[in-house]
Write a protein that holds these residues in place. Structure first.
Motif, mmCIF file in Angstrom:
data_model
loop_
_atom_site.group_PDB
_atom_site.id
_atom_site.type_symbol
_atom_site.label_atom_id
_atom_site.label_comp_id
_atom_site.label_asym_id
_atom_site.label_seq_id
_atom_site.Cartn_x
_atom_site.Cartn_y
_atom_site.Cartn_z
ATOM 1 N N ARG A 12 0.847 -1.201 0.000
ATOM 2 C CA ARG A 12 0.000 0.000 0.000
ATOM 3 C C ARG A 12 0.881 1.249 0.000
ATOM 4 O O ARG A 12 2.018 1.217 0.452
ATOM 5 N N LYS A 13 0.315 2.344 -0.474
ATOM 6 C CA LYS A 13 1.011 3.629 -0.395
ATOM 7 C C LYS A 13 0.682 4.355 0.897
ATOM 8 O O LYS A 13 1.410 5.235 1.316
ATOM 9 N N VAL A 56 3.309 -4.187 3.262
ATOM 10 C CA VAL A 56 4.382 -3.234 2.998
ATOM 11 C C VAL A 56 3.715 -1.898 2.706
ATOM 12 O O VAL A 56 2.896 -1.795 1.793
ATOM 13 N N VAL A 57 4.054 -0.886 3.498
ATOM 14 C CA VAL A 57 3.511 0.458 3.285
ATOM 15 C C VAL A 57 4.659 1.361 2.857
ATOM 16 O O VAL A 57 5.662 1.487 3.558
ATOM 17 N N TRP A 58 4.496 1.972 1.670
ATOM 18 C CA TRP A 58 5.493 2.903 1.142
ATOM 19 C C TRP A 58 5.010 4.322 1.376
ATOM 20 O O TRP A 58 3.945 4.707 0.898
ATOM 21 N N GLY A 61 9.125 7.713 0.237
ATOM 22 C CA GLY A 61 10.338 7.032 -0.169
ATOM 23 C C GLY A 61 10.861 6.003 0.821
ATOM 24 O O GLY A 61 11.935 5.443 0.630
ATOM 25 N N LYS A 62 10.119 5.745 1.871
ATOM 26 C CA LYS A 62 10.517 4.748 2.857
ATOM 27 C C LYS A 62 9.442 3.679 2.936
ATOM 28 O O LYS A 62 8.309 3.896 2.552
ATOM 29 N N HIS A 63 9.819 2.535 3.465
ATOM 30 C CA HIS A 63 8.834 1.471 3.595
ATOM 31 C C HIS A 63 8.808 0.943 5.026
ATOM 32 O O HIS A 63 9.773 1.040 5.764
ATOM 33 N N HIS A 64 7.644 0.434 5.378
ATOM 34 C CA HIS A 64 7.449 -0.193 6.688
ATOM 35 C C HIS A 64 6.785 -1.539 6.433
ATOM 36 O O HIS A 64 5.803 -1.636 5.707
#
Length: 75
Positions: A12-13, A56-58, A61-64
């Motif tokens: 997901r964004k 995965v959440v973007w 410019g970073k992801h979690h």
């Protein structure tokens, strides 16, 4: 070696709903059906299986990544 994990990955964004809502009951049924087919097709009868979910959440410019083992059981 003892456990075969089937992992549903969602990207997901934004984190716009709780992770508990990522894989619906209907989706769980489809994943379970696909896993059973995979096991049958490959003659796998002696493995314990589990169903995990990774999100995965973007953002910016970073992801979690959140990873839940045993997110649901075969239905």
């Amino acid at each position: 070696d003892e456990i075969l994990a089937f992992v549903e990955v969602k990207t997901r964004k934004t984190s716009y709903f709780p992770i508990s809502n990522v894989v619906t009951f209907g989706k769980q049924k489809k994943i379970t059906r696909a896993a059973k087919y995979f096991l049958m097709k490959n003659g796998i009868i002696d493995k314990a299986c589990r169903f995990d979910v990774a999100t995965v959440v973007w953002q910016e410019g970073k992801h979690h990544i959140d990873y839940i083992e045993n997110a649901f059981y075969a239905v």
